[in-house]
Enzyme design. Sequence first.
Site, PDB file in Angstrom:
ATOM      1  N   ASP A 109      62.292   7.698  26.854  1.00  0.00           N
ATOM      2  CA  ASP A 109      61.229   8.053  27.802  1.00  0.00           C
ATOM      3  C   ASP A 109      61.766   7.914  29.218  1.00  0.00           C
ATOM      4  O   ASP A 109      62.618   7.067  29.494  1.00  0.00           O
ATOM      5  CB  ASP A 109      59.986   7.168  27.616  1.00  0.00           C
ATOM      6  CG  ASP A 109      58.731   7.890  28.091  1.00  0.00           C
ATOM      7  OD1 ASP A 109      57.926   8.328  27.228  1.00  0.00           O
ATOM      8  OD2 ASP A 109      58.570   8.064  29.324  1.00  0.00           O
TER       9      ASP A 109
ATOM     10  N   LYS B 136      48.417  24.205  15.679  1.00  0.00           N
ATOM     11  CA  LYS B 136      47.551  23.236  16.367  1.00  0.00           C
ATOM     12  C   LYS B 136      46.401  23.928  17.104  1.00  0.00           C
ATOM     13  O   LYS B 136      45.288  23.417  17.143  1.00  0.00           O
ATOM     14  CB  LYS B 136      48.374  22.434  17.384  1.00  0.00           C
ATOM     15  CG  LYS B 136      49.210  21.356  16.770  1.00  0.00           C
ATOM     16  CD  LYS B 136      48.391  20.191  16.235  1.00  0.00           C
ATOM     17  CE  LYS B 136      47.648  19.466  17.325  1.00  0.00           C
ATOM     18  NZ  LYS B 136      46.957  18.274  16.792  1.00  0.00           N
TER      19      LYS B 136
ATOM     20  N   ASN C  19      42.686  22.922  16.126  1.00  0.00           N
ATOM     21  CA  ASN C  19      41.856  22.215  17.104  1.00  0.00           C
ATOM     22  C   ASN C  19      40.684  23.061  17.579  1.00  0.00           C
ATOM     23  O   ASN C  19      39.585  22.551  17.785  1.00  0.00           O
ATOM     24  CB  ASN C  19      42.711  21.752  18.297  1.00  0.00           C
ATOM     25  CG  ASN C  19      43.489  20.491  17.936  1.00  0.00           C
ATOM     26  OD1 ASN C  19      43.196  19.835  16.947  1.00  0.00           O
ATOM     27  ND2 ASN C  19      44.480  20.147  18.731  1.00  0.00           N
TER      28      ASN C  19
ATOM     29  N   ASN D 213      26.148  21.329  16.502  1.00  0.00           N
ATOM     30  CA  ASN D 213      25.289  20.966  17.629  1.00  0.00           C
ATOM     31  C   ASN D 213      24.287  22.071  17.964  1.00  0.00           C
ATOM     32  O   ASN D 213      23.127  21.792  18.293  1.00  0.00           O
ATOM     33  CB  ASN D 213      26.135  20.629  18.859  1.00  0.00           C
ATOM     34  CG  ASN D 213      26.820  19.283  18.710  1.00  0.00           C
ATOM     35  OD1 ASN D 213      26.427  18.464  17.871  1.00  0.00           O
ATOM     36  ND2 ASN D 213      27.854  19.040  19.492  1.00  0.00           N
TER      37      ASN D 213
ATOM     38  N   ARG E 149      39.504  33.947   5.829  1.00  0.00           N
ATOM     39  CA  ARG E 149      40.733  34.734   5.951  1.00  0.00           C
ATOM     40  C   ARG E 149      40.456  35.941   6.832  1.00  0.00           C
ATOM     41  O   ARG E 149      39.403  36.573   6.700  1.00  0.00           O
ATOM     42  CB  ARG E 149      41.205  35.213   4.577  1.00  0.00           C
ATOM     43  CG  ARG E 149      41.694  34.065   3.706  1.00  0.00           C
ATOM     44  CD  ARG E 149      42.106  34.559   2.337  1.00  0.00           C
ATOM     45  NE  ARG E 149      42.314  33.446   1.442  1.00  0.00           N
ATOM     46  CZ  ARG E 149      43.439  32.760   1.366  1.00  0.00           C
ATOM     47  NH1 ARG E 149      44.453  33.095   2.125  1.00  0.00           N
ATOM     48  NH2 ARG E 149      43.550  31.756   0.532  1.00  0.00           N
TER      49      ARG E 149
ATOM     50  N   GLY F 180      29.037  42.955   7.625  1.00  0.00           N
ATOM     51  CA  GLY F 180      27.864  43.828   7.769  1.00  0.00           C
ATOM     52  C   GLY F 180      26.898  43.482   6.665  1.00  0.00           C
ATOM     53  O   GLY F 180      26.901  42.364   6.162  1.00  0.00           O
TER      54      GLY F 180
ATOM     55  N   CYS G 140      22.201  40.978   5.392  1.00  0.00           N
ATOM     56  CA  CYS G 140      21.872  39.579   5.675  1.00  0.00           C
ATOM     57  C   CYS G 140      22.549  39.007   6.917  1.00  0.00           C
ATOM     58  O   CYS G 140      21.885  38.486   7.808  1.00  0.00           O
ATOM     59  CB  CYS G 140      22.233  38.708   4.483  1.00  0.00           C
ATOM     60  SG  CYS G 140      21.302  39.134   3.009  1.00  0.00           S
TER      61      CYS G 140
ATOM     62  N   ARG H 128      23.283  49.235   4.527  1.00  0.00           N
ATOM     63  CA  ARG H 128      22.684  48.610   5.707  1.00  0.00           C
ATOM     64  C   ARG H 128      23.729  47.897   6.571  1.00  0.00           C
ATOM     65  O   ARG H 128      24.526  47.101   6.074  1.00  0.00           O
ATOM     66  CB  ARG H 128      21.578  47.620   5.293  1.00  0.00           C
ATOM     67  CG  ARG H 128      20.289  48.336   4.916  1.00  0.00           C
ATOM     68  CD  ARG H 128      19.252  47.370   4.393  1.00  0.00           C
ATOM     69  NE  ARG H 128      19.587  46.871   3.057  1.00  0.00           N
ATOM     70  CZ  ARG H 128      18.853  45.995   2.387  1.00  0.00           C
ATOM     71  NH1 ARG H 128      17.741  45.525   2.925  1.00  0.00           N
ATOM     72  NH2 ARG H 128      19.222  45.601   1.190  1.00  0.00           N
TER      73      ARG H 128
HETATM   74  N1  LIG Z   1      47.575  12.638  21.747  1.00  0.00           N
HETATM   75  C1  LIG Z   1      47.242  13.239  20.639  1.00  0.00           C
HETATM   76  O1  LIG Z   1      46.301  12.867  19.926  1.00  0.00           O
HETATM   77  C2  LIG Z   1      48.040  14.425  20.166  1.00  0.00           C
HETATM   78  C3  LIG Z   1      47.980  14.790  18.814  1.00  0.00           C
HETATM   79  C4  LIG Z   1      48.767  15.842  18.364  1.00  0.00           C
HETATM   80  C5  LIG Z   1      49.579  16.527  19.284  1.00  0.00           C
HETATM   81  N2  LIG Z   1      49.593  16.165  20.605  1.00  0.00           N
HETATM   82  C6  LIG Z   1      50.502  16.873  21.498  1.00  0.00           C
HETATM   83  O2  LIG Z   1      51.739  16.154  21.523  1.00  0.00           O
HETATM   84  C7  LIG Z   1      52.315  16.185  22.831  1.00  0.00           C
HETATM   85  C8  LIG Z   1      52.478  14.781  23.365  1.00  0.00           C
HETATM   86  O3  LIG Z   1      51.220  14.157  23.450  1.00  0.00           O
HETATM   87  P1  LIG Z   1      51.043  12.699  24.014  1.00  0.00           P
HETATM   88  O4  LIG Z   1      49.576  12.429  24.056  1.00  0.00           O
HETATM   89  O5  LIG Z   1      51.919  11.750  23.257  1.00  0.00           O
HETATM   90  O6  LIG Z   1      51.648  12.920  25.499  1.00  0.00           O
HETATM   91  P2  LIG Z   1      51.767  11.923  26.763  1.00  0.00           P
HETATM   92  O7  LIG Z   1      51.684  12.788  27.964  1.00  0.00           O
HETATM   93  O8  LIG Z   1      50.832  10.768  26.627  1.00  0.00           O
HETATM   94  O9  LIG Z   1      53.238  11.338  26.611  1.00  0.00           O
HETATM   95  C9  LIG Z   1      54.377  12.092  26.912  1.00  0.00           C
HETATM   96  C10 LIG Z   1      55.516  11.129  27.211  1.00  0.00           C
HETATM   97  O10 LIG Z   1      56.677  11.921  27.494  1.00  0.00           O
HETATM   98  C11 LIG Z   1      57.406  11.272  28.538  1.00  0.00           C
HETATM   99  N3  LIG Z   1      58.326  12.237  29.162  1.00  0.00           N
HETATM  100  C12 LIG Z   1      58.043  13.211  30.048  1.00  0.00           C
HETATM  101  N4  LIG Z   1      59.169  13.879  30.379  1.00  0.00           N
HETATM  102  C13 LIG Z   1      60.163  13.326  29.663  1.00  0.00           C
HETATM  103  C14 LIG Z   1      61.564  13.576  29.565  1.00  0.00           C
HETATM  104  N5  LIG Z   1      62.158  14.529  30.293  1.00  0.00           N
HETATM  105  N6  LIG Z   1      62.303  12.803  28.720  1.00  0.00           N
HETATM  106  C15 LIG Z   1      61.717  11.828  27.992  1.00  0.00           C
HETATM  107  N7  LIG Z   1      60.398  11.523  28.068  1.00  0.00           N
HETATM  108  C16 LIG Z   1      59.634  12.261  28.889  1.00  0.00           C
HETATM  109  C17 LIG Z   1      56.320  10.746  29.463  1.00  0.00           C
HETATM  110  O11 LIG Z   1      56.803   9.710  30.304  1.00  0.00           O
HETATM  111  C18 LIG Z   1      55.284  10.242  28.447  1.00  0.00           C
HETATM  112  O12 LIG Z   1      55.521   8.888  28.094  1.00  0.00           O
HETATM  113  C19 LIG Z   1      51.380  17.069  23.659  1.00  0.00           C
HETATM  114  O13 LIG Z   1      51.853  18.392  23.598  1.00  0.00           O
HETATM  115  C20 LIG Z   1      50.060  16.954  22.949  1.00  0.00           C
HETATM  116  O14 LIG Z   1      49.227  18.083  23.165  1.00  0.00           O
HETATM  117  C21 LIG Z   1      48.855  15.116  21.047  1.00  0.00           C
END
Ligand SMILES: NC(=O)c1ccc[n+]([C@@H]2O[C@H](COP(=O)([O-])OP(=O)(O)OC[C@H]3O[C@@H](n4cnc5c(N)ncnc54)[C@H](O)[C@@H]3O)[C@@H](O)[C@H]2O)c1
Length: 434
Positions: free
Chosen positions: A34, A215, A219, A230, A264, A270, A273, A336
Site C-alpha cells: 500500500d 460486478k 450490484n 421499496n 436471460r 407483451g 398480462c 394482444r
Molecule cells: N469495499 C467493498 O465492499 C468492495 C467489494 C467488492 C469490490 N470492491 C471494489 O474493490 C476495489 C477496492 O475497494 P476498497 O474498498 O478496498 O478500496 P479503498 O479505496 O478502501 O482501498 C484502496 C487502497 O489502495 C491503496 N492504493 C492506492 N494507490 C495505490 C498504489 N499505487 N499502490 C498500492 N496501493 C495503492 C490505497 O492507499 C488504499 O489503501 C474498488 O474498485 C471497489 O469498487 C469493493
Amino acid sequence: MTTQYDVCMLGMGPVGTVSGLCFAKQGFQVIGVDVNPERVASFARGEAPFTEPGVDELVKETIGTDTFRVTADASHAILHSSIIMIAVGTPTPEETGIPDLSQLDNVAKTIGETIKNAAHQPVIVVRSTVPPGTMRGRIGRIIAEHSGKAIGEGFHIGSNPEFLREGKAIKDFFSTGRVVIGADAPDVADAIAALYKDVEGKRVKVSVESAEFAKYVDNTWHAIKVTYANEIGRTVQAFGGNPEETTEIFLADDQLNISPYYLRPGFAFGGSCLPKDTRGLLALAKQHGVSLPMVAGVLPSNEEQIDQGVARIMQHQPKKVAILGCAFKEHVDDLRESPALMVASKLLDKGVEVVGHDPFHAEGSALALPRTDKTLSIVPLEEAVAFADALAQLHNIPAYDEVVKSAGKPAENLTTITNRDPHDGQEDTLKAVS
Ligand SMILES: NC(=O)c1ccc[n+]([C@@H]2O[C@H](COP(=O)([O-])OP(=O)(O)OC[C@H]3O[C@@H](n4cnc5c(N)ncnc54)[C@H](O)[C@@H]3O)[C@@H](O)[C@H]2O)c1
C-alpha cells in the site's frame, strides 16, 4: 524462476486486505502493498487499518509469518510474485458516473517498469471493480508500454472480481457461491482458480471482459431488487394493504418470482398480462399519490427493446420483411400487445412492406396492427420467405429455424419472452440476441 510469493496484492483497503488474508489463511504466501504509510504501519503492529469482523484476528494470526506481510516496496513484491492482484480504489463521481481509474494507471505504470526486468511471466489480475475492457485496453496497455512486453507473452492478464459485503467479508470470501475468473488461456484461469482451494461454490471461467462486467451486473441488480421491494412497499402502505402478506405471497413463488426465469436477455415482453398489469400498478400508485420511478421505466424500456429490434432489421435496408411468428409468444394465438405486431407497425411506418406468418393464424387473414389503421397479411410460410428480402424470426420454433437457416437471406432472431417461461420446457433453447 521460482517466485517467493504466490500473490502480491496491490492496495490494502477492505478488498485487498480481506482477499490477501484469506489467500494466506489457505496457506499461500501473500505480500500486500500500500502507498499509505499509516496502513503499512498498522499491519506491522498486527492491526487491520479498518474495522471488519474477524480481520484483526486474521492479521494477528498471519502477519510476520511466512504467509502474510505488508510492505510499501511495490517493486520487491511485484518482482517476486507469480500472481499480481490489483485492488486499488476506483471511486465513481456522482455527477458523471465515470470511474476515476488514476490509481489503476499508477499501479499499471509501476508494474510495467518493474516487470521489465522480470525473468518470469506474471499473471496480472484486476480485482477492483472496473468497466469491461479496462484490464486489456488500459491497464494491460500501460504495463506493455512500460515493460516493453506484450500481453500473453511477457505477462498474462486476468480478472477476478470480489463479491464480498463489508461486515461479512471473510464469510463471503469462503462461501461466495461462485468464483468468477476471467482469463485468455485455460492455464492462466487455472492458476487463479488454484488460489481458491478451500472456497466453496462453482468456478465460472469466462473472458476477462465478462468477468470485469460481473460486478456492475450484480450490484445494479441488487439495487433494482431493493428498489422494487421499496416501490411495492410504498404502494401497499398507501392503499392500506398489508406489506408482510404481500411480501410473503411474492416470495412464495420460486417458479417465476424468485428464480432464474425472465432473467436471460431476449426480446420484448407483451401479451395480455405483463403490460396491462404494469400500467395497472402505476395507475393504482398514482391514485394514492405514490411515485414509482423504477416501475414507470419498465414499459418505456420494453418499447426501447422493440425499437432496437426494428433498428437491427433496418440495418439490412430491407424493402420487404416477413415477420415469422405474430402472436405475443410461440405456441399460442394471442395477439394482444404482441411485440411482433409492434415490429410490423414500426416497419410499415418506415415504408417497408411487411407480411406475416403464424401457425395459428389463417393464411389470407389480415391482422389489425397497433397504432395504425394498416393490417398485416398472413401468407403461407414459403410465400412469406419468397416475398421478403429480410426475415424477422419472432418465435423460436423448429419450422422457422429451418427456413431461416436455409433461406440465404438476412435474418434477425428477436426471440420472444416465451423462452423464459418454465412451463413450455424451452427455457434452455433461448438463443442469444446477436
Ligand atoms: N469495499 C467493498 O465492499 C468492495 C467489494 C467488492 C469490490 N470492491 C471494489 O474493490 C476495489 C477496492 O475497494 P476498497 O474498498 O478496498 O478500496 P479503498 O479505496 O478502501 O482501498 C484502496 C487502497 O489502495 C491503496 N492504493 C492506492 N494507490 C495505490 C498504489 N499505487 N499502490 C498500492 N496501493 C495503492 C490505497 O492507499 C488504499 O489503501 C474498488 O474498485 C471497489 O469498487 C469493493
